[in-house]
Design a protein around this motif. Structure first.
Motif: not given
Length: 1918
Positions: A816-820, A1055-1064, A1176-1186
């Motif tokens: 898919a097309k991402t910002l990067r 061929d695997i995804f690269g390291f990712e650091i986003f705002e969220d 990397v700062m991770y948000n906990v919200s919704g993490m357990t459900d995922k």
């Protein structure tokens, strides 16, 4: 004209427009009002098309609308009302001048306007009236109707002191004056401006200048600049403005230094006016064609009475224009361009700036200043913006050619580096604009010439640039056309460009040097241009000719041209020395050293390439005739006179004399210099900064690949460099990495070579950030492996095609097309290509990791969903499904803008991505993979279901519950899912809850869902469908690529995804980054940690190097004790599974226990992990459900009720709700899968590609130093370089080293046998010493030998290859000697027979010729030579030569045999002139005589039939009695007369004709030739003896002058007597050794005894004992894991076994245990079966056991030995001592390499990203477990290290029973497609970046296990 009551009025909605244009309104309001007014007028015009009347209906209707609104305001006396009317009429002029002009001409309008300024004297009102009049003066109708009162008012106000009013009225007067002059010019040629008008213009110009110099108000400045812009077209005004330096400085200061993005209208007007004024002042007189010059001359004649015309012309002279430009440069005009152009988007500004820069650059003296001020960059910027607008248009607008023309001028006079900088990419980018200029239909000759010269300069930069120029679309064909242009300058530029392309481009070189007709014609043109009048043209053409003659094919073509035209040698003579040419060929030009040099090279190459003796003789004579021999003699230096040419020419001549003037000699200037270092282990300073600097240098120069030892560093170029072509790929085949530049192909070649050479599995690990180029690198590795792996079998090619087809297919569904990154992989894959023992691919398999299914339902702004959704919605149509229903109708397909899941991120299109083309590629890939039309249709149905699910929107009712906004959408979803529509609506809005008490079922409740919960459930269903669809596609691919035969080795590509650091960052990023940590851990283990540990273990001298080991980070995430992040998530899910928020809070509490890890920080609702690539700062919200990742029971029930079998396949089974076992979470699955991936990779030999992203903007020119330095640090490149420099590149056990290289030492090998008797270590040391390798290059460990540099290893491999090459050479040499001896004997026998046979035959033919002449004609001396042969077919027509075939075709001979052919000189009569001989070709067949002629036409030669004379019409042949060669064929009366011609082989021709006609033709010989000149006109040709004739004979005026010949009765000379016969021994080619039978042969050395190789089971000669194979040594990055084998004691042979019983039928025994599936026979070890059928060669036999038949694999069975007679007992022997057990080692050809854990191709791979939980609790359900048996361990299976059954294909098995379908629910027909527009943004799911997406309710089940269970159940039921 108009009614008092207009029929239409302005709509109420637009009534506010009348007051929107007054000055008090805000600029934003006025801008919007202009847009609305314009749209309204356009709408009315579309509704009222023109009908040919004036005014047209639309104008009349609009006048009726606006006139009643304007006039009442003009009739008022209030100033505000007057301003409303005047400003609205002014706005109408700007929007639609035709309406405004009609209103302006209406009665009383002008009077009302003028009365307003008199009755209401106001400065503001006067200013707006002046602007209105200024607009009116710009159009002819209103200008003609302008009243005298208005003109006088303008004149008076132009002298006012009010600045703004003065400027505005001045502009109005300028428009009025200029317009009236133009109006009069259209009617009268004498309408030129008068002196009085000129004075008015001067006065107005002075007013404007003063306003500019003194003015401070922007509006008045804008008006003044606008006025001067109109006036600056006058030459006198131009001169005046350019001379006023104060004005110019003030004018240029108006341009803001920093232009704001929100520039107002006034600023834009000033900018535009300044540039137009500069363009007008700089404008040169246009270049006119001849026709335009004549028209201009007529105009001057008409104006000859006007003296001002001559003055105006003188001001436009080039000298005056150059002076004006110099004044502008001094005033700083270049700074204006540098300020304005980078930030402008206005095409008008760009066009005028381009014109101005072109005119400035026209003067060569200004080009240096332009370059210093960055003018080249500005031009490139203008060109890029113009080229970006070219998309979708046939060609560029002619107005946009000026900047390209200007850049071409700079590129001609300056070096490419000075113009384009050191970055070669800029050179590549300049090729296309110059090509556009050259090919443009409106380009002038000067533009074409300078485009050619610029391309010539570019082509001289490097061979790569030349190749790109040659490959430009249409360029080469255009250049070849321009070679024939009439203009000499165009011709010169074309040949100079072509010369550079021939020297720099292999493609062009091969095109012009080929020996076919096309290459020959092109070479002919270059040869002709080498004789042109222009010296530079000759130099370029001769240079190209000298380069081309370095190839034999070009020389062959020149030889044919010389035969046909006789012009090659004369032209070369003129190049070398014109004075040596014959008198009629000489020219007045003097010799040029460059021409001499090129001519000598051409002569040497051409003359030395001729091999045939006949051709050599002919060319030798023609070289003398043409003066070439004399020219070469004159050029050669003598001992006394010294050198007659320059030293350079002499050097070339000397080199040419060897005949080896290679193409490379002309390309010495093209040798590419290395940028930086290609292997960073060679850096002088090892630091992160020096690494960054080296990568920066190479990247900017287009070198994106760099090595660190065997690790490849790749920096994404974000553009196509043309480095993946077939030619580039061929250069890497069979080369080690040091022979070729760094490249991904070199890594692929190394992996493929090592797999074949060492029989070990390989893997390529590609890592890096998102957008760094990992997917592209993986595709290129697949491309290379598919190209080099060979294999002619159709099944092998099918596997290759399938492997390559997986790229477009999985990119569509998984990228898919991402910002990067525009093509970011949103999943990971590990592709394993399986090879047989010959290195041919026989199968492949893909393992899928971490599909980001959350992207299906939401994306951040400016990102896209998966590509397939946009391809599907844009490109799917009936054309893709011929004969099937249209997809648009079946699935209600609309554009992507109509669906919430594809449109809410506001990104439907992506630059450089063509969704329509990609969809075609996807369909093609599906077909290659083998997906049926039904399967494709079902895939599209699922995609349509997902899209329509996203359009199900929920609104909140009064009770707070959700309802569906449009019921038609879920109805259509139900149609696609084939379920009940009411059930869909219920499931989406209501959740069924069931209570339980004590394990018993309780009550059931329908709980309504609120909109947020309903949206979450809808998204969960969409994600689950897409996730399972993707897995089904991967599983289907694996089934298609199932191995066709047993495989020996595997090459894996990760061929695997690269390291990712986003705002969220959430759970998805945690999983992705965890896998990257594991890959980094592998890299550390194999390149840093394990290597250093091995040096210590092997006692190698070593200095330890510190590095960061990220194992602590991996433990933080994956450990169970102490619990890591995944374990804490699992515990939180288990304790608070019902409430996601409570589970998140539980996880926050549990994560506090991780604080002891230094790489973890808990921060409330967030936590921070310090990864190797950054924090990397991770948000906990919704993490357990995922992490829990489960799908609601209601949704599963909905799917279970579907009548669609494909959907049931995607969801095959449901988890047991009563099971107390906790299903594995997403974290469990990713952890286990990552572990399995690491295990696979560790079992193979890894190759590393570390990708780096140069910037975040996807720019091809931006190199972000800071960001790349960060990547260099976390990738550990500095530590890697230090370890590589201090360590050893290769290591292996002593036994393996000896096994590989024992042939290289005479002490360890003899005749290919291993003879070393010492231990393995000493033998290895002997090899390294005997090969001459320096001691410091290797060290001996305790069990291994270490080699420091890869060059040493490559040298050993080269010596080993050379050994086999030498052995093959010795065998070939002996065989060739034998064949030489045999052939020499045969030649002697043949020679003896031919000499006698041919002499007899030729004697008979010659005797017949003497008989025909009968002593009546004098003979030529050469005709009587003994070796004269009557060959007959001298042109080799029967031999099918190229020229012979051309002649035969021209004469229409067909298959007739040619008995005689040759060249003649036909006597041709000219009107009013004497006859002259002309060359012709003669061909004689059994039917006729054919005379053909070769003539030039359009630069080519054409051979045609001139005359055909049937033999029956020839009455006689006439000759003279002297020795001349003239012949006349006396034929029956015809208009053409009798042919008279000169033929050297006249006697042979006459004998041939007489023989063919059975002597019916008489031969007439006399003093004259009597012939019919025409039908009724006879003539005679007399023969006269003339001893002054030097050669042959001379024809002149019906007389033949010839010397005396041999007597008529002369006969052929007798053959010379042979020497006395002596028997010559055959000694050629060292066939006989010295000595003979009498000499005794020297005693040969004793042959050493062969020894077994270290670790080999037994001596190669007697393999009597078969031992169990042991695993071969595995080398991982040079680290070998091998247990040395102990020595083996001698064991006596066992006694003969007792005879088994004789079976009644042929029986086979099972060697291994085999677990069969349906239709297969399950076997245990040693089971005995009877073979029923051996039909087919697919690897399976039909066997019978206990009366049951089934299929069993062949290689699991061995034949039971038949009964034999009992052997006699052996004599008693002493019992030997028991031998110690020994682990034997097999040869490399029979060893079983370690295999990775391969996937079962028939099972479905399970996603390890948040997906559906497998029902069996397995994290890797697609892995087939090994059969556990004490008797048959898995390791003993052939070709499988994990115990799988051998992979086969096309196994004959009984057909599977049909799957029983569930009774489908009653579903109504297809509902109408919902027509609801795109859902509003408010109802869309929230996405990352703005708000957190809703908690996922999706899940996944084990597809493979469920499919197997269902098939088994169906089989049992039936």
């Amino acid at each position: 004209m108009v009614d008092a009551k207009p029929p239409t009025v302005l709509p109420d909605e637009l009534s506010y427009l009348t007051t929107a244009f007054i000055p008090s309104e805000a600029p934003e309001t006025r801008s919007k009002a202009y847009l609305i007014l314009s749209a309204f007028c356009q709408g009315v015009r579309k509704a009222h098309p023109p009908n040919g009347q004036e005014p047209d209906p639309a104008t009349g209707a609009l006048v009726n609308i606006f006139s009643p609104l304007i006039i009442p305001y003009l009739e008022e006396t209030n100033e505000n009302d007057l301003l409303v009317g005047i400003s609205f009429l002014t706005a109408l002029f700007q929007v639609d001048w035709q309406i405004a002009s009609v209103i302006f001409q209406q009665g009383m309008v002008q009077e009302l306007i003028m009365d307003s300024v008199e009755l209401t004297p106001s400065a503001d009102l006067s200013l707006h009236v002046a602007r209105l009049l200024s607009q009116a003066c710009g159009y002819k109708p209103s200008r003609a109707a302008l009243s005298s009162q208005a003109s006088q008012w303008l004149e008076s106000k132009s002298r006012t002191t009010q600045t703004s009013l003065r400027a505005t009225t001045a502009i109005a007067l300028i428009k009025l004056k200029k317009g009236r002059v133009a109006d009069s010019a259209t009617n009268d040629l004498s309408g030129a401006p008068t002196a009085e008008m000129q004075n008015v213009d001067d006065g107005l110009a002075a007013i404007m200048k003063k306003l500019v110099i003194d003015g401070t108000e922007k509006s008045s400045l804008a008006d003044a600049v606008e006025g001067l812009t109109y006036l600056s077209t006058d030459p006198a005004i131009k001169e005046e403005l350019s001379k006023d330096s104060q004005f110019l400085r003030r004018l240029f200061s108006l341009v803001p230094k920093r232009r704001s993005t929100a520039a107002n209208e006034t600023t834009s007007t000033i900018l535009y006016g300044v540039l137009v004024m500069v363009s007008n002042i700089c404008a040169h007189r246009p270049q006119l064609t001849e026709e335009q010059r004549q028209i201009e001359k007529l105009r001057k004649m008409a104006k000859s009475s006007d003296p001002s015309s001559d003055a105006s012309e003188s001001l436009n002279d080039d000298a005056r224009v150059r002076e004006r430009i110099k004044r502008l440069l001094a005033a700083g005009v270049l700074d204006v361009f540098a300020t304005v152009l980078p930030s402008t988007d206005t095409s008008g500004i760009r066009i005028n700036a381009g014109n101005a820069l072109r005119d400035i650059i026209t003067d060569k003296d200004n080009r240096g200043k332009v370059l210093q001020h960055g003018g080249a960059k500005l031009l490139i910027l203008l060109i890029q913006k113009a080229m970006s607008e070219l998309e979708g248009r046939a060609e560029l607008d002619a107005a946009s050619l000026a900047p390209i023309h200007a850049l071409a001028k700079l590129a001609i006079t300056s070096s490419p580096i000075a113009v384009f900088g050191p970055n070669q990419g800029a050179l590549y980018d300049a090729i296309r604009p110059f090509t556009v200029l050259l090919l443009h239909s409106s380009a002038k000759q000067l533009q074409r010439f300078e485009a050619l010269m610029a391309l010539t300069n570019l082509a001289s930069a490097s061979p790569e640039v030349s190749s790109r120029i040659a490959n430009a679309d249409g360029l080469l064909n255009q250049v070849e056309l321009l070679l024939l242009d009439d203009h000499p300058m165009i011709q010169r530029a074309s040949i100079e460009l072509l010369c550079n392309l021939i020297a720099g481009s292999d493609e062009v070189f091969n095109r012009y040097s080929s020996a076919d007709s096309t290459g020959k014609s092109k070479l002919h043109i270059i040869l002709a241009l080498s004789d042109a009048e222009d010296l530079q043209t000759r130099l370029a053409a001769a240079g190209a000719l000298a380069t081309l003659t370095s190839t034999p094919s070009a020389c062959k073509a020149l030889l044919e041209i010389q035969r046909e035209r006789r012009r090659v040698l004369p032209i070369i003579t003129l190049l070398i020395d014109p004075s040596a040419a014959p008198q009629d060929e000489r020219t007045d030009s003097e010799g040029n050293p460059g021409l001499v040099h090129r001519g000598v090279v051409c002569a040497c190459n051409f003359l030395l390439s001729i091999e045939a003796e006949v051709d050599q003789k002919i060319i030798r004579e023609e070289a003398k005739e043409s003066g070439l021999v004399q020219a070469l003699e004159n050029t050669a230096p003598s001992k006394k006179a010294g050198k007659k040419v320059t030293p350079a020419a002499k050097k070339s001549g000397a080199g040419a004399s060897k005949g080896k003037v290679a193409k490379a000699d002309w390309k010495e200037g093209f040798k590419k210099k290395q940028i930086g270092v290609s292997d960073m282990t060679l850096l002088s300073t090892i630091s992160n900064e020096s690494i960054n600097e080296n990568l920066s240098k190479r990247w900017k120069a287009g070198e994106i690949y760099t090595y660190i030892g065997q690790v490849l560093i790749s920096v994404n170029p974000f553009r196509d460099l043309g480095i993946y072509t077939e030619d580039v790929l061929e250069r890497y085949k069979g080369k080690n990495r040091l022979e070729v530049p760094p490249h991904v192909f070199a890594i692929a070649e190394s992996a493929y070579y090592n797999m074949n050479a060492y029989h070990e599995n390989q893997c390529v690990i590609i890592s890096g950030e998102s957008g760094a180029g990992k997917t592209e690198a993986a595709k290129r590795i697949m491309q290379y492996v598919a190209a080099v792996s060979g294999g002619q079998d159709s099944s092998i090619q099918e596997i290759k095609d399938m492997v390559l087809a997986t790229n477009p297919l999985l990119e569509s569904f998984g990228c898919a097309k991402t910002l990067r990154n525009n093509n970011s992989s949103r999943h990971g894959k590990y592709l394993e290509i399986m090879f047989n023992s010959q290195g041919e691919p026989v199968g492949a398999q893909i393992t899928n990791y971490l599909l980001e299914k959350g992207r299906v339902v939401g994306q951040v702004e400016n990102e896209r969903n998966f590509h397939i959704f946009y391809q599907f919605t844009k490109a799917a149509s009936s054309e893709q499904r011929v004969g099937k229903p249209c997809i648009s109708e079946m699935f209600g397909l609309q554009g992507p803008e109509a669906y919430a899941y594809t449109s809410l991120s506001n990104c439907l299109d992506v630059q450089d991505i063509d969704d329509n083309k990609d969809f075609a590629d996807t369909i093609n890939a599906m077909q290659i993979i083998g997906l049926s039309a039904h399967e494709q249709s079902e895939i599209f149905r699922m995609l349509a279901t997902i899209l329509w699910l996203g359009n199900v929107q929920f609104v909140e009712d009064d009770s707070g519950n959700s309802t569906i906004a449009d019921p038609g959408v879920p109805d259509f979803v139900a149609y696609l899912l084939e379920v009940d529509p009411t059930l869909v609506q219920k499931v989406l809005t209501i959740r069924v809850m069931e209570t339980q008490r004590g394990g018993r079922r309780g009550s059931v409740y329908d709980v309504p869902l609120n909109p947020a919960q309903a949206t979450s459930g809808r998204d969960a269903l969409a994600k689950a469908i897409y996730n399972n669809l993707f897995e089904w596609i991967v599983s289907r691919i694996n089934i298609s690529m199932k191995p066709r035969a047993a495989h020996a080795q595997v090459i894996g590509i990760l061929d695997i995804f690269g390291f990712e650091i986003f705002e969220d960052n959430s759970f998805e990023q945690l999983c992705i980054n965890y896998v990257n940590e594991k890959l980094q851990q592998i890299f550390i283990e194999l390149t840093l940690k394990t290597e250093q540990e091995e040096y210590v273990r092997e006692q190698i001298k070593w200095t330890p190097i510190k590095y960061f080991n990220n194992k602590i980070v991996c433990d933080l995430i994956e450990e169970r004790r102490p619990p890591g992040i995944f374990a804490a998530l699992n515990d939180a899910c288990a304790t608070a599974h019902a409430d996601p928020a409570a589970a998140d809070n539980s996880f926050i509490q549990r994560s506090a226990g991780l604080a002891s890890n230094p790489h973890f920080e808990s921060r409330g609702a967030q936590f921070l992990v310090k990864h190797y690539a950054g924090d990397v700062m991770y948000n906990v919200s919704g993490m357990t459900d995922k992490n829990k990742d489960s799908l609601l029971k209601d949704l599963l029930d909905l799917i279970a009720s579907s009548g669609n079998q494909f959907l049931q396949t995607l969801f095959p089974d449901r988890p047991d709700p009563n099971s107390k076992k906790r299903p594995p979470t997403a974290g469990d699955r990713i952890k286990v899968s990552a572990g399995a991936l690491v295990e696979n990779l560790m079992k193979a030999q890894p190759s590393y590609i570390r990708t780096i992203k140069p910037n975040q903007n996807r720019s091809s020119s931006e190199y972000d130093e800071k960001a790349i330095l960060h990547q260099i640090k976390y990738l550990g490149l500095q530590e890697n370089i230090r370890v590589r420099r201090a360590g050893f590149a290769y290591r292996n056990t002593f036994e393996k080293m000896i096994e590989r290289f024992y042939l290289l030492s005479s002490r360890t090998s003899y005749a290919g046998e291993y003879i070393w008797t010492g231990d393995a270590k000493s033998g290895c040391e002997a090899i390294l010493k005997d090969t001459g390798i320096a001691k410091e290059e290797w060290q001996m460990g305790t069990t291994k030998a270490f080699i420091k540099n890869p060059e040493t290893l490559f040298a050993l491999e080269t010596m080993r290859d050379r050994y086999w090459h030498n052995m093959a050479g010795r065998i070939q040499r002996a065989f060739r000697n034998y064949m030489r001896y045999k052939h020499e004997c045969a030649r002697r026998i043949q020679r003896f027979w031919k000499n006698n046979k041919e002499s007899l035959v030729y004697a008979q033919v010659r005797d017949y010729g003497h008989q025909v002449l009968a002593g009546r004609k004098e003979r030529r001396r050469f005709s009587l030579l003994s070796y004269r042969r009557f060959m007959g077919d001298y042109l080799d027509v029967n031999g099918k030569s190229s020229f012979g075939e051309e002649l035969a075709s021209a004469c229409g001979i067909g298959n007739d045999e040619v008995t005689f052919s040759g060249k003649i000189q036909l006597l041709v009569s000219k009107l009013g002139r004497s006859s002259k001989p002309s060359p012709r070709w003669i061909l004689v067949t059994k039917k006729a005589v054919h005379i053909a002629i070769t003539t030039p036409k359009d630069g080519l030669t054409t051979t045609t039939l001139e005359r055909k004379i049937p033999l029956v019409t020839i009455k006689s042949i006439s000759m003279t009695n002297l020795r001349d060669d003239w012949v006349a064929l006396n034929v029956n009366a015809s208009e053409e007369g009798d042919p008279v011609f000169h033929c050297y082989f006249k006697t042979e021709l006459a004998a041939n004709l007489i023989t063919l006609t059975n002597s019916s033709i008489s031969l007439l010989i006399g003093p004259a030739i009597d012939y019919a000149k025409k039908k009724d006109k006879r003539a005679q040709i007399k023969a006269v003896k003339d001893e002054t004739v030097q050669k042959d004979d001379l024809y002149k005026s019906h007389s033949i002058h010839v010397q005396s010949g041999e007597p008529p009765n002369s006969l052929s000379r007798p053959a010379p007597k042979r020497k006395p016969g002596t028997v010559r021994p055959i000694t050629q080619g060292k066939l006989l050794r010295p000595g003979g039978p009498s000499k005794a042969k020297p005693a040969s050395k004793p042959k050493p005894a062969a020894q077994r190789l270290p670790g080999q089971a037994s001596a190669p000669a007697a393999p009597s004992i078969v031992s169990k194979p042991t695993p071969s040594p595995s080398i991982t990055n040079g680290v070998t894991r091998t247990v040395p084998a102990p020595s083996r004691a001698s064991v006596p042979p066992p006694p003969p076994p007792p005879p088994p019983s004789q079976p009644t039928a042929e029986m086979y025994k099972a060697k291994y245990a085999f677990s069969g599936e349906e239709g297969e026979m399950s076997l245990k070890k040693d089971d005995t079966v009877e073979v029923v059928s051996k039909e087919g060669d697919n690897g399976w036999w039909l066997v019978k056991k206990d009366g049951v038949e089934g299929w069993a694999p062949i290689n699991y069975l061995e034949l039971v030995t038949p009964t034999a007679h009992a052997a006699p007992k052996p004599p008693p022997r002493a019992k030997p001592a028991p031998a110690a057990p020994m682990a034997t080692k097999t040869l490399p050809t029979t060893r079983t390499p370690a295999q990775p854990i391969t996937a079962n191709a028939s099972a479905k791979p399970v996603s390890v990203f948040p997906g559906m939980a497998p029902a069996n609790g397995s994290a890797t359900p697609w892995k087939t477990p090994a059969i556990k048996s004490d008797d048959s361990p898995a390791s003993s299976r052939p070709s499988s290290a994990t115990g799988h059954k051998p992979p086969v294909a096309n196994k004959p098995r009984p057909p599977a029973p049909p799957v029983g379908a569930k009774p489908a629910p009653k579903i109504p027909g297809k509902p109408p497609i919902p027509s609801a527009p795109r859902p509003p943004v408010s109802g869309a799911p929230k996405v990352a970046g703005s708000a957190k997406p809703p908690a996922a309710l999706g899940g996944q089940m084990d597809l493979a296990a469920a499919l197997a269970k269902r098939a088994q159940k169906i089989a049992q039921d039936e």
